[in-house]
Design an enzyme around this catalytic site. Structure first.
Site, PDB file in Angstrom:
ATOM      1  N   ASP A  24       0.688  -0.718  -0.121  1.00  0.00           N
ATOM      2  CA  ASP A  24      -0.243  -0.196   0.014  1.00  0.00           C
ATOM      3  C   ASP A  24       1.072   1.366   0.179  1.00  0.00           C
ATOM      4  O   ASP A  24       0.359   2.059  -0.839  1.00  0.00           O
ATOM      5  CB  ASP A  24      -0.896  -0.076   1.496  1.00  0.00           C
ATOM      6  CG  ASP A  24      -2.151   0.754   1.237  1.00  0.00           C
ATOM      7  OD1 ASP A  24      -2.819   1.048   1.694  1.00  0.00           O
ATOM      8  OD2 ASP A  24      -2.624   1.104  -0.452  1.00  0.00           O
TER       9      ASP A  24
ATOM     10  N   ASP B 249     -10.058  -1.322   2.990  1.00  0.00           N
ATOM     11  CA  ASP B 249     -10.008  -0.733   4.113  1.00  0.00           C
ATOM     12  C   ASP B 249     -10.626  -1.471   5.346  1.00  0.00           C
ATOM     13  O   ASP B 249     -10.244  -2.541   5.858  1.00  0.00           O
ATOM     14  CB  ASP B 249      -9.865   0.399   4.815  1.00  0.00           C
ATOM     15  CG  ASP B 249      -8.731   1.500   4.135  1.00  0.00           C
ATOM     16  OD1 ASP B 249      -8.729   2.656   3.876  1.00  0.00           O
ATOM     17  OD2 ASP B 249      -8.036   0.685   3.712  1.00  0.00           O
TER      18      ASP B 249
END
Lengths: 396, 257
Positions: A198, A317
């Site tokens: 990420d 998420d």
């Protein structure tokens, strides 16, 4: 009388948007923990039967040594992250070639598959566990209706925000539950690898997510993605606080908004048969500045608490936070509480960093790293200490 | 232990805090954030304590003085943490006040500050209840942990384990103590009142030491009522202090009329 004349304190409404994001994250994590506790109470059943792209390189078994398990888990995560990178680049290419309709159709299709297939599997497991009497035809009809409404909720505009939010949380829960079925070492290394990926994908100039987000900003278009949007609160001068009930199209409602994109993330997931792959782009944290003319109150700009307009968090998420907490639930509930607090703290820190740096930031790393650290600290240190004390009824 | 019993014990320990949460804290989002950060701070303090004590564990059963040392060191450490928490809160209060000035809203009222202190204390209480009580009550999936039978009542036919029930009751007392001593401590630090500042660590230490009474057989029958005495002392002191402050501030805000 005195109270009524006293003007409202700032404490009444500060931090409302943050709570609007924390609540669904907490609900998602709580539901995954509940599912893990209910469905996994019988350890002999299905722990080894989940195979997907994430276990393609190495299938963990109890008899291997720690080093073997670690190397195997590392290989698994490499394969998974490589698959995700490829999928993200394909998505960037499609977006660049303006195949937006195809992407939207694909999103809807994947939402249908998740709700229908994964949802159906979990419902069957639950029905089996609780001995709930229902026949297969009723079940299929209900499941089909549920999935179709879900697809509409996620992709139609002018749909009730509450229903949309509910369906997004359900999709997050379903995907997260299936990720928790992966073997243990693989799960932890996968989470860490995804956090590192990420950072790379968002901050590096060549990162696919950064390219995607920059293209979206330059064209002023919506990225077709599964994004959770907290209900935006419109404030007036009077005491009345209205909440938007209908989800509106982004292009029509804001003219001169500055969109600061925090992070975008793509994930690919393989199914049990290994043949189907699904990608979901999630654009996690987008913060909107209030319209210049809209509100007469400006909010606390230093902290991420105060920005008016909706805070958006991507579904990826939700999923990976819940995977972490679900995996912690498989050890003990003390680790669950510790990891939950760590993730919430990480989310808060990320929002604060967002307001300080004012540019695209990845949202997974801080929470995942804190979560992993707290899990191991709780498991190795805290548990011995606390159990020692409380089993002797010594508390402080 | 059945699910119903487990939920029952959890509600015994956390019921009042749940009602406090629903009635006071859930109304204002900032208080929820304060609660969560307070819980996190106390979790961190517990982790550090467990890290410091790890080389010395497991302690021998039935010997009480290592536990006394443990309680003493932990209470001192946690009181130090409370002071640090106060310092951070002071900084935050300044930020909030300057923000309120900027948007021309009134500064924080006394009731706001009291509510923030209450939320902080509730966070401490919830952290205590969750880590000391709930995680021991709920069935563990992982490897079994040490279990020592401390509190049991022998009746004519069998020995009944009161341990989960007593754990929940003790946790309730501690939740009360932690919640309201945070309010006392914050007001004590704010006004520079030495009595309030000193009474909080003393109460905490006394409560911790009282749980050591549980080491004696059937000791929990004496220890728990004494603990509740300490908890009610805390409540009474906090109530008196808050009442006085509110009367003072009302007298100040209604000048000569």
């Amino acid at each position: 009388m005195d109270r009524n004349q006293r003007p409202r304190s700032i404490l009444e409404s500060l931090g409302e948007e943050l709570i609007g994001i924390l609540t669904p994250v907490s609900i998602c994590m709580f539901t995954v923990v509940l599912l893990v506790c209910v469905l996994n109470s019988d350890p002999s059943s299905s722990s080894a039967s989940f195979s997907s792209i994430a276990t393609a390189a190495y299938a963990e078994s109890d008899s291997d040594s720690s080093w073997d398990k670690f190397v195997g888990a590392f290989l698994n995560s490499l394969v998974f992250v490589a698959a995700i990178t490829v999928a993200t680049f394909v998505l960037v290419l499609l977006f660049y070639l303006r195949c937006v309709n195809f992407l939207k159709f694909y999103m809807g299709f994947s939402a249908f598959i998740v709700l229908g297939n994964l949802g159906g599997e979990i419902l069957v497991l639950l029905i089996d566990r609780f001995r709930f009497p229902i026949d297969s035809i009723t079940f299929l009809i209900l499941l089909f209706n549920f999935s179709v409404v879900g697809v509409f909720a996620v992709f139609m505009s002018r749909f009730s925000i509450l229903v949309t939010q509910g369906y997004l949380v359900v999709i997050g829960v379903l995907v997260a539950y299936f990720f928790t079925l992966l073997p243990e070492w693989t799960t932890w290394t996968l989470l860490v690898a995804l956090a590192i990926y990420d950072i790379a994908a968002v901050l590096l100039p060549v990162g696919p997510l950064r390219l995607l987000v920059e293209m979206a900003i330059s064209r002023d278009e919506d990225i077709p993605a599964l994004v959770y949007e907290a209900r935006p609160v419109i404030r007036n001068d009077s005491r009345l606080v209205q909440r938007r009930v209908w989800r509106e199209r982004r292009s029509s409602d804001i003219e001169n908004t500055e969109v600061r994109v925090v992070r975008a993330e793509a994930e690919a997931e393989g199914e049990d048969l290994g043949s189907r792959e699904r990608s979901e782009i999630s654009v996690p944290l987008i913060e909107r500045r209030p319209d210049q003319g809209e509100s007469s109150e400006t909010f606390l700009e230093g902290i991420g608490l105060g920005s008016s307009g909706a805070i958006k968090l991507g579904l990826g998420d939700f999923i990976f936070y819940s995977v972490l907490v679900g995996r912690a639930a498989m050890y003990d509930l003390m680790t669950v509480y510790a990891c939950y607090l760590a993730i919430i703290a990480g989310l808060g820190v990320t929002l604060m960093l967002l307001s300080v740096y004012q540019k695209a930031l990845p949202a997974l790393p801080v929470s995942i790293m804190l979560g992993v650290v707290f899990y191991f600290l709780a498991r190795l240190l805290l548990e011995v200490f606390v159990v020692q004390c409380s089993s002797n009824l010594v508390m402080f | 232990m059945t699910v119903a019993a487990g939920i029952g014990y959890a509600l015994v320990a956390l019921g009042p805090s749940l009602s406090l949460f629903v009635s006071v804290i859930s109304r204002k989002p900032f208080l929820i954030l304060t609660l969560l950060s307070s819980t996190l701070v106390w979790l961190v303090s517990l982790i550090i304590l467990s890290g410091l004590w790890r080389p010395f564990l497991p302690l021998k059963a039935n010997v009480w003085w290592p536990y006394a040392l443990l309680v003493l060191s932990s209470v001192c450490f946690q009181e130090g943490f409370r002071f640090l928490f106060w310092k951070v809160y002071k900084r935050l209060e300044d930020v909030l006040d300057s923000f309120a000035d900027r948007i021309s809203r009134p500064r924080l009222f006394l009731s706001d500050k009291l509510q923030i202190a209450l939320a902080g204390g509730l966070g401490h209480g919830v952290a205590h209840a969750v880590f000391f009580c709930l995680s021991v009550l709920t069935p563990a999936f992982g490897p079994a942990t040490f279990y020592v039978e401390r509190c049991s009542k022998t009746s004519s036919s069998h020995v009944m384990s009161l341990q989960p029930c007593v754990t929940a009751i003790i946790a309730l007392a501690f939740v009360t103590i932690h919640t309201f001593s945070m309010v006392i401590a914050f007001e004590g630090y704010a006004k520079g009142n030495k009595v309030d500042q000193v009474i909080v660590p003393v109460i905490h230490l006394a409560a911790g030491m009282l749980t050591l009474v549980n080491f004696a057989s059937e000791g929990c029958l004496i220890g728990v009522p004494l603990l509740y005495l300490v908890a009610s002392l805390t409540l009474v002191h906090c109530g008196k202090m808050v009442w006085q402050r509110l009367i003072e501030s009302r007298n100040q805000s209604v000048p000569l009329q």
